[in-house]
Motif scaffolding. Structure first.
Motif, PDB file in Angstrom:
ATOM      1  N   SER A  65     -24.410 -44.391  -0.002  1.00  0.00           N
ATOM      2  CA  SER A  65     -23.957 -45.713  -0.448  1.00  0.00           C
ATOM      3  C   SER A  65     -22.816 -45.630  -1.455  1.00  0.00           C
ATOM      4  N   ALA A  66     -22.243 -44.449  -1.628  1.00  0.00           N
ATOM      5  CA  ALA A  66     -21.152 -44.282  -2.592  1.00  0.00           C
ATOM      6  C   ALA A  66     -19.920 -45.045  -2.135  1.00  0.00           C
ATOM      7  N   ASP A  67     -19.209 -45.588  -3.085  1.00  0.00           N
ATOM      8  CA  ASP A  67     -17.962 -46.306  -2.814  1.00  0.00           C
ATOM      9  C   ASP A  67     -16.916 -45.836  -3.819  1.00  0.00           C
ATOM     10  N   HIS A  68     -15.724 -45.534  -3.315  1.00  0.00           N
ATOM     11  CA  HIS A  68     -14.676 -45.012  -4.206  1.00  0.00           C
ATOM     12  C   HIS A  68     -14.239 -46.043  -5.245  1.00  0.00           C
ATOM     13  N   GLY A  69     -14.580 -47.296  -5.023  1.00  0.00           N
ATOM     14  CA  GLY A  69     -14.211 -48.318  -6.000  1.00  0.00           C
ATOM     15  C   GLY A  69     -15.245 -48.536  -7.073  1.00  0.00           C
ATOM     16  N   ASP A  70     -16.401 -47.843  -6.962  1.00  0.00           N
ATOM     17  CA  ASP A  70     -17.440 -47.989  -7.981  1.00  0.00           C
ATOM     18  C   ASP A  70     -16.978 -47.400  -9.311  1.00  0.00           C
ATOM     19  N   PRO A  71     -17.207 -48.104 -10.419  1.00  0.00           N
ATOM     20  CA  PRO A  71     -16.913 -47.500 -11.728  1.00  0.00           C
ATOM     21  C   PRO A  71     -17.834 -46.312 -11.979  1.00  0.00           C
ATOM     22  N   SER A  72     -17.245 -45.171 -12.307  1.00  0.00           N
ATOM     23  CA  SER A  72     -18.033 -43.946 -12.495  1.00  0.00           C
ATOM     24  C   SER A  72     -17.203 -42.957 -13.284  1.00  0.00           C
ATOM     25  N   PHE A  73     -17.701 -41.730 -13.407  1.00  0.00           N
ATOM     26  CA  PHE A  73     -16.964 -40.686 -14.116  1.00  0.00           C
ATOM     27  C   PHE A  73     -15.612 -40.460 -13.444  1.00  0.00           C
ATOM     28  N   GLY A  74     -14.567 -40.593 -14.194  1.00  0.00           N
ATOM     29  CA  GLY A  74     -13.232 -40.356 -13.662  1.00  0.00           C
ATOM     30  C   GLY A  74     -12.659 -41.527 -12.899  1.00  0.00           C
ATOM     31  N   VAL A  75     -13.406 -42.614 -12.765  1.00  0.00           N
ATOM     32  CA  VAL A  75     -12.929 -43.792 -12.033  1.00  0.00           C
ATOM     33  C   VAL A  75     -13.077 -45.016 -12.935  1.00  0.00           C
ATOM     34  N   ALA A  76     -11.955 -45.514 -13.418  1.00  0.00           N
ATOM     35  CA  ALA A  76     -11.966 -46.722 -14.235  1.00  0.00           C
ATOM     36  C   ALA A  76     -11.785 -47.919 -13.312  1.00  0.00           C
ATOM     37  N   SER A  77     -12.789 -48.753 -13.231  1.00  0.00           N
ATOM     38  CA  SER A  77     -12.756 -49.882 -12.314  1.00  0.00           C
ATOM     39  C   SER A  77     -13.556 -51.039 -12.884  1.00  0.00           C
ATOM     40  N   THR A  78     -13.078 -52.239 -12.596  1.00  0.00           N
ATOM     41  CA  THR A  78     -13.798 -53.447 -13.010  1.00  0.00           C
ATOM     42  C   THR A  78     -14.613 -54.020 -11.855  1.00  0.00           C
ATOM     43  N   ASN A  79     -14.635 -53.319 -10.718  1.00  0.00           N
ATOM     44  CA  ASN A  79     -15.394 -53.787  -9.564  1.00  0.00           C
ATOM     45  C   ASN A  79     -16.897 -53.713  -9.826  1.00  0.00           C
ATOM     46  N   GLU A  80     -17.630 -54.516  -9.106  1.00  0.00           N
ATOM     47  CA  GLU A  80     -19.082 -54.458  -9.191  1.00  0.00           C
ATOM     48  C   GLU A  80     -19.577 -53.211  -8.460  1.00  0.00           C
ATOM     49  N   THR A  81     -20.566 -52.544  -9.006  1.00  0.00           N
ATOM     50  CA  THR A  81     -21.094 -51.314  -8.415  1.00  0.00           C
ATOM     51  C   THR A  81     -21.768 -51.616  -7.080  1.00  0.00           C
ATOM     52  N   VAL A  82     -21.323 -50.898  -6.043  1.00  0.00           N
ATOM     53  CA  VAL A  82     -21.867 -51.080  -4.699  1.00  0.00           C
ATOM     54  C   VAL A  82     -23.030 -50.129  -4.433  1.00  0.00           C
ATOM     55  N   ASN A  83     -23.038 -49.002  -5.107  1.00  0.00           N
ATOM     56  CA  ASN A  83     -24.059 -47.987  -4.862  1.00  0.00           C
ATOM     57  C   ASN A  83     -25.466 -48.576  -4.994  1.00  0.00           C
ATOM     58  N   LEU A  84     -26.322 -48.233  -4.043  1.00  0.00           N
ATOM     59  CA  LEU A  84     -27.670 -48.799  -4.031  1.00  0.00           C
ATOM     60  C   LEU A  84     -28.504 -48.376  -5.237  1.00  0.00           C
ATOM     61  N   LEU A  85     -28.136 -47.266  -5.868  1.00  0.00           N
ATOM     62  CA  LEU A  85     -28.863 -46.807  -7.053  1.00  0.00           C
ATOM     63  C   LEU A  85     -28.161 -47.212  -8.345  1.00  0.00           C
ATOM     64  N   GLY A  86     -27.241 -48.152  -8.227  1.00  0.00           N
ATOM     65  CA  GLY A  86     -26.585 -48.678  -9.410  1.00  0.00           C
ATOM     66  C   GLY A  86     -25.590 -47.706 -10.031  1.00  0.00           C
ATOM     67  N   ALA A  87     -25.387 -47.881 -11.325  1.00  0.00           N
ATOM     68  CA  ALA A  87     -24.417 -47.061 -12.039  1.00  0.00           C
ATOM     69  C   ALA A  87     -24.809 -45.593 -12.043  1.00  0.00           C
ATOM     70  N   THR A  88     -26.114 -45.329 -12.140  1.00  0.00           N
ATOM     71  CA  THR A  88     -26.580 -43.937 -12.127  1.00  0.00           C
ATOM     72  C   THR A  88     -26.230 -43.267 -10.806  1.00  0.00           C
ATOM     73  N   GLY A  89     -26.515 -43.938  -9.713  1.00  0.00           N
ATOM     74  CA  GLY A  89     -26.191 -43.389  -8.403  1.00  0.00           C
ATOM     75  C   GLY A  89     -24.699 -43.201  -8.208  1.00  0.00           C
ATOM     76  N   ALA A  90     -23.907 -44.159  -8.695  1.00  0.00           N
ATOM     77  CA  ALA A  90     -22.457 -44.067  -8.568  1.00  0.00           C
ATOM     78  C   ALA A  90     -21.915 -42.859  -9.330  1.00  0.00           C
ATOM     79  N   ASN A  91     -22.433 -42.634 -10.529  1.00  0.00           N
ATOM     80  CA  ASN A  91     -21.976 -41.490 -11.319  1.00  0.00           C
ATOM     81  C   ASN A  91     -22.384 -40.158 -10.686  1.00  0.00           C
ATOM     82  N   ILE A  92     -23.631 -40.086 -10.192  1.00  0.00           N
ATOM     83  CA  ILE A  92     -24.094 -38.853  -9.551  1.00  0.00           C
ATOM     84  C   ILE A  92     -23.269 -38.562  -8.308  1.00  0.00           C
ATOM     85  N   ALA A  93     -23.057 -39.566  -7.474  1.00  0.00           N
ATOM     86  CA  ALA A  93     -22.276 -39.375  -6.250  1.00  0.00           C
ATOM     87  C   ALA A  93     -20.848 -38.980  -6.573  1.00  0.00           C
TER      88      ALA A  93
END
Length: 222
Positions: A65-93
């Protein structure tokens, strides 16, 4: 007056079974019976297997469920997190994909394979060796994905590929100069051939490290 010899013989007699065999009175019986110990060990291994499968499932969900537009480590974004596990999942992915690219799925599948065998009470031999070989297999897989995708040229010939992540590029740049020149054929360059070779080697080592059977390996590859 009691005789010292009789005292000693009395102590010796206290250390005899009814059949006359000797027993050390200092030996204590185990707290748990062998049967109970085996039962508890099996339940512990099953719980450990469930934990491994839970970890692997969470990692797979995060990666799928990772999305390159998700705000995470190394990605500054104001988009809403798409990852099904939320911010934690986005950062891990994000971290796993940046490091290993597609080879990150090998990390997620590894605990699933071990957990399945533990739940099914199937033996996993040479555990330490398998754990040592697993990171090597992931590095080879990352190098393979990087090469198969075309290396620095990119799979479309338009730029650097991220299929192997940072580790894939580092290992490829290290080993490529050590390999003799391979003439291109069938539209494939030396970069592709190196990637295919390292990818197959990494897959074989990873499959052994994950304790996969032949049938399970077919399912993973498919």
């Amino acid at each position: 007056m009691p005789c010292p010899g009789l005292r000693g013989s009395g102590k010796m007699m206290s250390g005899r079974w009814s059949d006359g065999s000797m027993v050390d009175p200092e030996i204590k019986k185990p707290i748990l019976s062998p049967m109970l110990s085996q039962f508890l060990r099996r339940r512990f291994m099953e719980l450990l297997g469930v934990l491994f499968m839970l970890i692997g499932t969470c990692l797979l969900i995060a990666l799928f469920s990772a999305d390159h537009g998700d705000p995470s480590f190394g990605v500054a974004s104001t988009n809403e997190t798409v990852n099904l596990l939320g911010a934690t999942g986005a950062n891990i992915a994000s971290v796993l994909e940046q490091m290993l690219g597609h080879a990150a799925y090998g990390i997620a599948l590894f605990p699933l394979c071990w957990g399945y065998r533990l739940i099914r009470k199937q033996k996993i031999g040479q555990k330490r060796v398998r754990l040592i070989m697993a990171p090597i297999a992931l590095a080879l897989l990352a190098t393979g994905f990087f090469g198969i995708a075309g290396g620095d040229a990119g799979i479309e010939g338009g730029g650097e590929t991220n299929d192997g992540g940072a580790f894939g590029k580092i290992f490829f740049d290290f080993v490529a100069p050590l390999i003799p020149e391979i003439p291109p054929a069938a539209g494939l360059t030396a970069t592709h051939y190196i990637g295919i070779g390292f990818g197959l080697l990494g897959l074989i080592i990873w499959a052994w490290s994950a304790a996969l059977s032949r049938a399970q390996l077919v399912l993973v590859v498919a």
